[in-house]
Design an enzyme around this catalytic site. Sequence first.
Site, PDB file in Angstrom:
ATOM      1  N   SER A 138       0.864  -1.178   0.000  1.00 26.53           N
ATOM      2  CA  SER A 138       0.000   0.000   0.000  1.00 26.53           C
ATOM      3  C   SER A 138       0.897   1.223   0.000  1.00 26.53           C
ATOM      4  O   SER A 138       2.071   1.143   0.368  1.00 26.53           O
ATOM      5  CB  SER A 138      -0.875  -0.007   1.266  1.00 26.53           C
ATOM      6  OG  SER A 138      -1.503   1.246   1.474  1.00 26.53           O
ATOM      7  N   TYR A 181      -2.159   0.135  10.768  1.00 27.09           N
ATOM      8  CA  TYR A 181      -2.131  -0.325   9.375  1.00 27.09           C
ATOM      9  C   TYR A 181      -0.820   0.074   8.707  1.00 27.09           C
ATOM     10  O   TYR A 181      -0.185  -0.724   8.005  1.00 27.09           O
ATOM     11  CB  TYR A 181      -3.320   0.275   8.627  1.00 27.09           C
ATOM     12  CG  TYR A 181      -3.436  -0.162   7.187  1.00 27.09           C
ATOM     13  CD1 TYR A 181      -3.611  -1.502   6.845  1.00 27.09           C
ATOM     14  CD2 TYR A 181      -3.388   0.781   6.164  1.00 27.09           C
ATOM     15  CE1 TYR A 181      -3.728  -1.889   5.517  1.00 27.09           C
ATOM     16  CE2 TYR A 181      -3.511   0.399   4.838  1.00 27.09           C
ATOM     17  CZ  TYR A 181      -3.680  -0.939   4.513  1.00 27.09           C
ATOM     18  OH  TYR A 181      -3.802  -1.320   3.191  1.00 27.09           O
TER      19      TYR A 181
END
Length: 255
Positions: free
Chosen positions: A140, A153
């Site tokens: 990501s 995250y």
Amino acid sequence: MTPAAASRIAVITGASSGIGAATARQLAAEGYRVVLTARRKDRIEALAEEITAAGGQATAYALDVTDRTAVDEFATAFKTVGVLVNNAGGALGADPIATGDPAQWRQMYETNVIGTLNITQALLPALTASGDGTVVVLSSTAAHATYEGGGGYVAAKHAEHVLAETLRLEIVGTPVRVIEVAPGMVKTEEFALTRFGGDTEKAAKVYAGVAQPLTADDVADTITWAVTRPSHVNIDLLVVRPRAQASNTKIHREL
């Protein structure tokens, strides 16, 4: 480019929805026999039937990548594997560090990092035996830059990035390449909804005013392009964002 026979199998984790499902469809269309893994057996079985009906080859295998015993058992089915797409993962919560839930942090680390480690370790011998293996790590933009409310995250995705980068160093000289694809804002049916515990209002705010966030198909197209480059070409890191997103914290919204 049709894959060589020894490299024709592609294993996709987290294939029950979103980017994983879209990648399975696109790799099948490129001639790979796709092996769909996820915890939701009904979803991957339906996808396997869809791909088969369209003329592709697909097999569904219910698997939790955080269960090392189950992963090792799964890996025994393969002498060779051409492609592994590490897609299983996800985000939970958006609390600041001061109030973040350690259980959510632990779960994100287990799924995004340990899950990727488990399946990569288990299939690396088969990827090497293919003579032309590819490991894809779907990280990501959170793996490369921080943002408020994303600590757990971001930490997990940074670790996943380091896993990919280190593996590439450690296996150089073997017939396996390591590709990292790092998407920015992607609108799928479940990512934000899962992150906010099913709260549709909070999930909708993530994409509010963004005319065209990335879709699962956009990211799958990127993965498929990277995988189908000639064997000597390694796409070390490919960052892909929608045009409206300049960074994790700079997004153009038409509100």
